[in-house]
Write a protein that holds these residues in place. Structure first.
Motif, short mmCIF file in Angstrom:
data_model
loop_
_atom_site.label_atom_id
_atom_site.label_comp_id
_atom_site.label_asym_id
_atom_site.label_seq_id
_atom_site.Cartn_x
_atom_site.Cartn_y
_atom_site.Cartn_z
N GLU A 81 -9.37 13.53 -121.88
CA GLU A 81 -10.37 12.66 -121.27
C GLU A 81 -10.19 11.19 -121.65
OE1 GLU A 81 -12.40 13.83 -118.85
OE2 GLU A 81 -11.13 15.58 -119.24
N PHE A 82 -9.20 10.90 -122.49
CA PHE A 82 -8.98 9.52 -122.92
C PHE A 82 -8.27 8.69 -121.88
CE2 PHE A 82 -9.26 11.79 -127.03
CZ PHE A 82 -10.36 11.11 -127.54
N TYR A 83 -8.63 7.42 -121.88
CA TYR A 83 -7.92 6.39 -121.11
C TYR A 83 -7.15 5.53 -122.09
CZ TYR A 83 -11.32 7.10 -117.25
OH TYR A 83 -12.10 7.61 -116.26
N MET A 84 -6.00 5.02 -121.66
CA MET A 84 -5.28 3.99 -122.40
C MET A 84 -5.09 2.84 -121.43
SD MET A 84 -2.23 5.90 -124.41
CE MET A 84 -2.49 7.33 -125.40
N GLN A 85 -5.76 1.71 -121.72
CA GLN A 85 -5.75 0.58 -120.80
C GLN A 85 -5.26 -0.68 -121.51
OE1 GLN A 85 -9.58 -0.88 -119.46
NE2 GLN A 85 -8.74 -1.31 -117.43
N VAL A 86 -4.44 -1.44 -120.81
CA VAL A 86 -3.90 -2.69 -121.35
C VAL A 86 -5.01 -3.75 -121.37
CG1 VAL A 86 -2.22 -4.53 -120.96
CG2 VAL A 86 -1.56 -2.14 -120.59
N ILE A 87 -5.16 -4.40 -122.52
CA ILE A 87 -6.11 -5.50 -122.67
C ILE A 87 -5.39 -6.82 -122.40
CG2 ILE A 87 -7.60 -6.76 -124.26
CD1 ILE A 87 -7.97 -4.12 -125.80
N ARG A 88 -4.25 -6.98 -123.03
CA ARG A 88 -3.39 -8.14 -122.82
C ARG A 88 -2.03 -7.64 -122.41
NH1 ARG A 88 -5.53 -11.15 -128.04
NH2 ARG A 88 -7.27 -12.24 -127.09
N LYS A 89 -1.42 -8.29 -121.42
CA LYS A 89 -0.12 -7.87 -120.89
C LYS A 89 0.72 -7.27 -122.01
CE LYS A 89 3.98 -9.52 -118.52
NZ LYS A 89 4.66 -10.69 -117.95
N ALA A 90 1.22 -6.06 -121.76
CA ALA A 90 1.87 -5.30 -122.82
C ALA A 90 3.26 -4.84 -122.42
CB ALA A 90 1.01 -4.10 -123.20
N THR A 91 4.17 -4.92 -123.38
CA THR A 91 5.48 -4.31 -123.27
C THR A 91 5.46 -3.12 -124.22
OG1 THR A 91 6.48 -6.45 -122.79
CG2 THR A 91 7.97 -4.69 -123.53
N VAL A 92 5.77 -1.95 -123.67
CA VAL A 92 5.60 -0.69 -124.39
C VAL A 92 6.89 0.12 -124.31
CG1 VAL A 92 4.21 1.40 -124.53
CG2 VAL A 92 3.17 -0.73 -123.73
N SER A 93 7.39 0.56 -125.47
CA SER A 93 8.54 1.46 -125.51
C SER A 93 8.02 2.90 -125.62
CB SER A 93 9.45 1.13 -126.69
OG SER A 93 10.03 -0.15 -126.50
N ILE A 94 8.74 3.82 -124.97
CA ILE A 94 8.23 5.18 -124.80
C ILE A 94 9.20 6.20 -125.39
CG2 ILE A 94 7.53 6.92 -123.10
CD1 ILE A 94 6.96 4.48 -121.21
N ILE A 95 8.64 7.14 -126.16
CA ILE A 95 9.39 8.29 -126.67
C ILE A 95 8.78 9.53 -126.00
CG2 ILE A 95 10.07 9.70 -128.64
CD1 ILE A 95 9.51 7.28 -130.44
N PRO A 96 9.56 10.26 -125.19
CA PRO A 96 9.04 11.51 -124.63
C PRO A 96 8.93 12.59 -125.71
CG PRO A 96 11.05 10.79 -123.50
CD PRO A 96 10.88 9.92 -124.70
N LYS A 97 7.96 13.47 -125.56
CA LYS A 97 7.70 14.51 -126.56
C LYS A 97 8.94 15.37 -126.81
CE LYS A 97 4.68 18.36 -127.80
NZ LYS A 97 3.45 19.09 -127.46
N GLU A 98 9.64 15.77 -125.74
CA GLU A 98 10.79 16.66 -125.91
C GLU A 98 11.84 16.02 -126.83
OE1 GLU A 98 10.00 15.35 -122.65
OE2 GLU A 98 8.46 16.90 -122.55
N LYS A 99 12.09 14.75 -126.60
CA LYS A 99 13.07 14.03 -127.41
C LYS A 99 12.60 13.91 -128.86
CE LYS A 99 16.12 10.11 -126.69
NZ LYS A 99 16.39 8.94 -125.84
N PHE A 100 11.31 13.63 -129.02
CA PHE A 100 10.74 13.49 -130.36
C PHE A 100 10.79 14.81 -131.11
CE2 PHE A 100 7.20 13.38 -133.38
CZ PHE A 100 7.58 12.27 -134.13
N MET A 101 10.42 15.90 -130.44
CA MET A 101 10.41 17.21 -131.10
C MET A 101 11.82 17.64 -131.50
SD MET A 101 7.24 17.59 -131.34
CE MET A 101 7.04 19.22 -132.03
N THR A 102 12.80 17.37 -130.65
CA THR A 102 14.19 17.68 -131.00
C THR A 102 14.59 16.89 -132.25
OG1 THR A 102 14.75 18.14 -128.70
CG2 THR A 102 16.58 17.58 -130.18
#
Length: 177
Positions: A81-102
């Motif tokens: 039910e959570f939202y994640m919303q940008v407050i100030r223009k954001a640059t975000v790096s992403i780690i997918p779960k599968e890659k992280f779990m491996t």
């Protein structure tokens, strides 16, 4: 390992799949969706909140150098039910779960790193719960200021007031005193 060392380990292991840039008010995640990514805020700021009736309730912030995750969805793979919303223009790096779990399953050291991250998240949640149980606005403000002084430089005060469960006017008075 501290937060800087953890981030460096993630970078050294090439865990970040991609980097995106989002404008103010854009969403990383909407309510009712599953999201199993781990996000590193490279620049900008993000708020994590839930809607309670007509009211938004902010539960966490992320800004430069912070890792954020919809932990309930990450762990279960189910919608959150959570939202994640940008407050100030954001640059975000992403780690997918599968890659992280491996990655974490590849060595005992990395599995211990995951345990350390989870412990830190649990302790943060306990501190947040304490904040919510404290009735005095001044005490809530002092606890958060002591724990996260950078928050007050990175996040607009109207969002901090919501997080602290007080009006922006009350927050302003507390900051002046």
């Amino acid at each position: 390992m501290n937060a800087v060392e953890i981030l460096q380990t993630f970078r050294d292991q090439h865990l970040f799949d991609r980097t995106i840039t989002l404008g103010r008010n854009e969403y990383l995640k909407q309510s009712g969706t599953a999201d199993t990514n781990i996000y590193l805020i490279e620049e900008g700021s993000v708020r994590i909140f839930i809607v309670d009736g007509e009211e938004e309730r902010i539960i966490r912030f992320g800004y430069q150098g912070n890792i954020i995750v919809s932990l309930d969805s990450f762990l279960s793979g189910k919608p959150s039910e959570f939202y994640m919303q940008v407050i100030r223009k954001a640059t975000v790096s992403i780690i997918p779960k599968e890659k992280f779990m491996t990655f974490i399953r590849s060595s005992e050291q990395y599995l211990q790193l995951w345990a350390t991250i989870l412990e830190d998240l649990v302790l943060q949640q306990v501190e947040r719960e304490k904040d919510l149980l404290i009735h005095a606005p001044a005490e809530r403000y002092e606890r958060v200021l002591k724990r996260s002084p950078q928050l007050f430089q990175e996040i607009p005060h109207k969002y901090i007031a919501n997080y602290l469960r007080m009006t922006p006017e009350t927050l302003s008075r507390l900051k002046k005193s």
